[in-house]
Design a protein around this motif. Sequence first.
Motif, PDB file in Angstrom:
ATOM      1  N   VAL A   1       1.421   1.002  10.266  1.00  0.00           N
ATOM      2  CA  VAL A   1       1.668  -0.345   9.738  1.00  0.00           C
ATOM      3  C   VAL A   1       0.795  -0.530   8.516  1.00  0.00           C
ATOM      4  O   VAL A   1      -0.426  -0.405   8.597  1.00  0.00           O
ATOM      5  N   GLY A   2       1.414  -0.819   7.377  1.00  0.00           N
ATOM      6  CA  GLY A   2       0.679  -1.019   6.137  1.00  0.00           C
ATOM      7  C   GLY A   2       0.793   0.192   5.238  1.00  0.00           C
ATOM      8  O   GLY A   2       0.298   1.260   5.568  1.00  0.00           O
TER       9      GLY A   2
ATOM     10  N   ASP B   1       6.120  -2.038   6.528  1.00  0.00           N
ATOM     11  CA  ASP B   1       5.473  -2.854   5.498  1.00  0.00           C
ATOM     12  C   ASP B   1       6.524  -3.803   4.936  1.00  0.00           C
ATOM     13  O   ASP B   1       7.664  -3.387   4.709  1.00  0.00           O
ATOM     14  N   PRO B   2       6.167  -5.076   4.711  1.00  0.00           N
ATOM     15  CA  PRO B   2       7.160  -6.008   4.156  1.00  0.00           C
ATOM     16  C   PRO B   2       7.497  -5.754   2.684  1.00  0.00           C
ATOM     17  O   PRO B   2       8.517  -6.225   2.195  1.00  0.00           O
TER      18      PRO B   2
ATOM     19  N   MET C   1       6.929   5.368  -0.059  1.00  0.00           N
ATOM     20  CA  MET C   1       6.048   6.150   0.818  1.00  0.00           C
ATOM     21  C   MET C   1       6.846   6.945   1.857  1.00  0.00           C
ATOM     22  O   MET C   1       6.533   8.101   2.138  1.00  0.00           O
ATOM     23  N   ALA C   2       7.893   6.329   2.412  1.00  0.00           N
ATOM     24  CA  ALA C   2       8.723   7.019   3.398  1.00  0.00           C
ATOM     25  C   ALA C   2       9.375   8.252   2.781  1.00  0.00           C
ATOM     26  O   ALA C   2       9.415   9.330   3.394  1.00  0.00           O
TER      27      ALA C   2
ATOM     28  N   ASP D   1      11.944   6.939   9.542  1.00  0.00           N
ATOM     29  CA  ASP D   1      12.310   5.537   9.772  1.00  0.00           C
ATOM     30  C   ASP D   1      11.310   4.574   9.133  1.00  0.00           C
ATOM     31  O   ASP D   1      10.101   4.811   9.156  1.00  0.00           O
ATOM     32  N   LYS D   2      11.848   3.482   8.593  1.00  0.00           N
ATOM     33  CA  LYS D   2      10.993   2.476   7.971  1.00  0.00           C
ATOM     34  C   LYS D   2      11.429   1.075   8.411  1.00  0.00           C
ATOM     35  O   LYS D   2      12.605   0.825   8.665  1.00  0.00           O
ATOM     36  N   TYR D   3      10.435   0.183   8.498  1.00  0.00           N
ATOM     37  CA  TYR D   3      10.677  -1.171   8.993  1.00  0.00           C
ATOM     38  C   TYR D   3       9.962  -2.196   8.115  1.00  0.00           C
ATOM     39  O   TYR D   3       8.782  -2.031   7.804  1.00  0.00           O
TER      40      TYR D   3
END
Length: 203
Positions: A14-15, A40-41, A49-50, A57-59
């Motif tokens: 996260v981040g 990360d929003p 970064m992904a 997976d990214k959220y």
Amino acid sequence: NLTMQSEPLRVGIVGMGGIGEAHLKAYAQVPEAVVVAVADPAEQRLAQMATLYGVPDKYADYREMLERDDIDAVSVATPNALHAPMTIAALESGKHVLCEKPLARSGSEGETMVMAATSAGRVLQVCFNHRQRGDVQVLKNYIETGNMGRIYHAKAFWMRRSGIPGMGGWFTNREQAGGGPLIDLGVHVLDMALFLLGEPEVI
């Protein structure tokens, strides 16, 4: 114990700021762990970064990532004010947590996090990476062999001459950071001192 596992530890981070990227780089050097998701929003940075580190997976919302039951551990690499809520949420979802320093903005926040880890039966570790420095390890070994006798007094300090980090950002906001140089650098200095002295009881 990572060396005892047959399957790699599946990690979510996260981040995706500079520290989050440092976590990505570090995990890439650990064959027993694999980063399977990042959150990360900031969508552009998240996607960058992904892609750069090959994370599948990214959220935008870390809580969606925590709903997955195939993630074993979570790195929390966010501003200080978010450490407690994100760590507690991750622990309650059954994940182990590696939280950036400082653990929290206050003793009461930190205590709540430790209680959450105990209740969940999960590991909560703080990123006190300076313990692993070569000079600190050499000094620790030197002390433990008795070469310095019984240590009864120690002074520890760290001076940063390069100015205030992130001036105008969350680093200099009391609500977000929780404090100034003591909570930013001082926690490392205090941890190194306690580590070298064999974790004496704090009174």
